[in-house]
Design a protein around this motif. Structure first.
Motif, PDB file in Angstrom:
ATOM      1  N   ARG A 106       0.835  -1.202   0.000  1.00 30.37           N
ATOM      2  CA  ARG A 106       0.000   0.000   0.000  1.00 30.37           C
ATOM      3  C   ARG A 106       0.867   1.249   0.000  1.00 30.37           C
ATOM      4  O   ARG A 106       1.852   1.329   0.739  1.00 30.37           O
ATOM      5  N   PHE A 107       0.486   2.231  -0.793  1.00 24.98           N
ATOM      6  CA  PHE A 107       1.214   3.504  -0.813  1.00 24.98           C
ATOM      7  C   PHE A 107       0.969   4.295   0.466  1.00 24.98           C
ATOM      8  O   PHE A 107       1.903   4.677   1.162  1.00 24.98           O
ATOM      9  N   LEU A 108      -0.294   4.568   0.777  1.00 33.12           N
ATOM     10  CA  LEU A 108      -0.627   5.425   1.917  1.00 33.12           C
ATOM     11  C   LEU A 108      -0.783   4.588   3.176  1.00 33.12           C
ATOM     12  O   LEU A 108      -1.630   3.690   3.240  1.00 33.12           O
ATOM     13  N   ILE A 109       0.017   4.902   4.174  1.00 33.17           N
ATOM     14  CA  ILE A 109       0.016   4.143   5.424  1.00 33.17           C
ATOM     15  C   ILE A 109      -0.437   5.072   6.542  1.00 33.17           C
ATOM     16  O   ILE A 109       0.192   6.104   6.810  1.00 33.17           O
ATOM     17  N   LEU A 110      -1.548   4.705   7.184  1.00 32.61           N
ATOM     18  CA  LEU A 110      -2.176   5.553   8.200  1.00 32.61           C
ATOM     19  C   LEU A 110      -2.176   4.846   9.557  1.00 32.61           C
ATOM     20  O   LEU A 110      -3.097   4.075   9.857  1.00 32.61           O
ATOM     21  N   PRO A 111      -1.163   5.095  10.375  1.00 29.41           N
ATOM     22  CA  PRO A 111      -1.160   4.509  11.724  1.00 29.41           C
ATOM     23  C   PRO A 111      -2.369   4.930  12.563  1.00 29.41           C
ATOM     24  O   PRO A 111      -2.759   4.215  13.477  1.00 29.41           O
ATOM     25  N   HIS A 112      -2.931   6.103  12.251  1.00 29.56           N
ATOM     26  CA  HIS A 112      -4.215   6.531  12.822  1.00 29.56           C
ATOM     27  C   HIS A 112      -5.261   6.373  11.721  1.00 29.56           C
ATOM     28  O   HIS A 112      -5.404   7.259  10.858  1.00 29.56           O
TER      29      HIS A 112
END
Length: 254
Positions: free
Chosen positions: A216-222
């Motif tokens: 995945r390109f966009l990684i959102l820990p939140h």
């Protein structure tokens, strides 16, 4: 373990503490050969010694060649993690703006310039940008940081759309508050906006490993940031009004 990490030659900049150190530890635990970079040579060495890595201290903008040599001639994964959390407004001063551009954006550009030709030749390579949710949204009280993190995200996005068909993978990590020295330095603005949902650096490393595994390109820990990002795009005036209310709350508290 993540297959793409095992045996890979990994460079993590700004890895003397915080998110960078957590990334370095996680890559090493996953079987990677890790180079720890930081401006602070002692901190870089401490993390490297802890995880069995190699320390290459110095400016993140100029270490690709040395880190490549430390890995035996090839970098497989480059984590452009070093950053500065410059606060202030449009009047922050030329020096503050210049430093934010240099570290938060141009260090990524210089690293890519040094790495991309070799990656294109072999048809493989992975570039990881530690951006921030501020690069998708914004952050009150921090114009240089917000603007340059938008730039870092845009550059990562451009790399991905330009080179993904040629074997180069790009990931943009965009957390909100993370319990690091940088968060502590944000003062009352960070206390209001970031501290309530702040996570540990290890959670960011977990999110990156999952993102690499899923490509995945966009990684959102939140994960909630995805909703904020959608709202910003769908109804910008409503979103700006909400953010302005937060700005006013911060001003009243200050």
């Amino acid at each position: 373990m993540v297959e793409a990490v095992q045996g890979a030659g990994v460079v993590v900049t700004g890895a003397g503490g915080g998110i960078g150190a957590a990334l370095a530890r996680r890559f090493a635990a996953g079987g990677a050969r890790v180079v720890v970079n930081d401006l602070d040579a002692d901190r870089a060495k401490a993390v490297a010694d802890e995880i069995g890595a190699v320390a290459v201290p110095g400016d993140a903008s100029a270490v690709v060649g040395e880190t490549r040599d430390a890995l035996g001639g090839s970098v497989d994964i480059y984590c452009a993690n070093a950053g500065v959390g410059s606060g202030g407004s449009e009047a922050a001063g030329e020096g503050v703006w210049a430093l934010a551009w240099d570290v938060n954006v141009m260090a990524h550009v210089r690293a890519a310039e040094a790495l991309i030709p070799g990656w294109l030749e072999r048809g493989d390579g992975r570039f990881v940008s530690t951006v921030s949710a501020a690069g998708l949204l914004t952050m009150i009280g921090a114009a240089p940081y917000s603007v340059t993190k938008h730039g870092a995200y845009a550059f990562a996005e451009w790399l991905s759309l330009t080179y993904r068909h040629r074997g180069i993978k790009v990931h943009a990590i965009c957390p909100q508050g993370v319990r690091t020295d940088m968060l502590a330095a944000t003062g009352s603005a960070g206390d209001l906006v970031l501290q309530p949902t702040a996570i540990e650096p290890e959670a960011v490393a977990d999110a990156l490993m999952k993102g690499i595994e899923e490509e995945r390109f966009l990684i959102l820990p939140h994960p909630e940031v995805a909703g904020y990002y959608q709202a910003r795009a769908a109804e910008p005036d409503r979103w700006l009004t909400t953010m302005n209310h937060i700005q006013q709350k911060w001003e009243a508290g200050a």
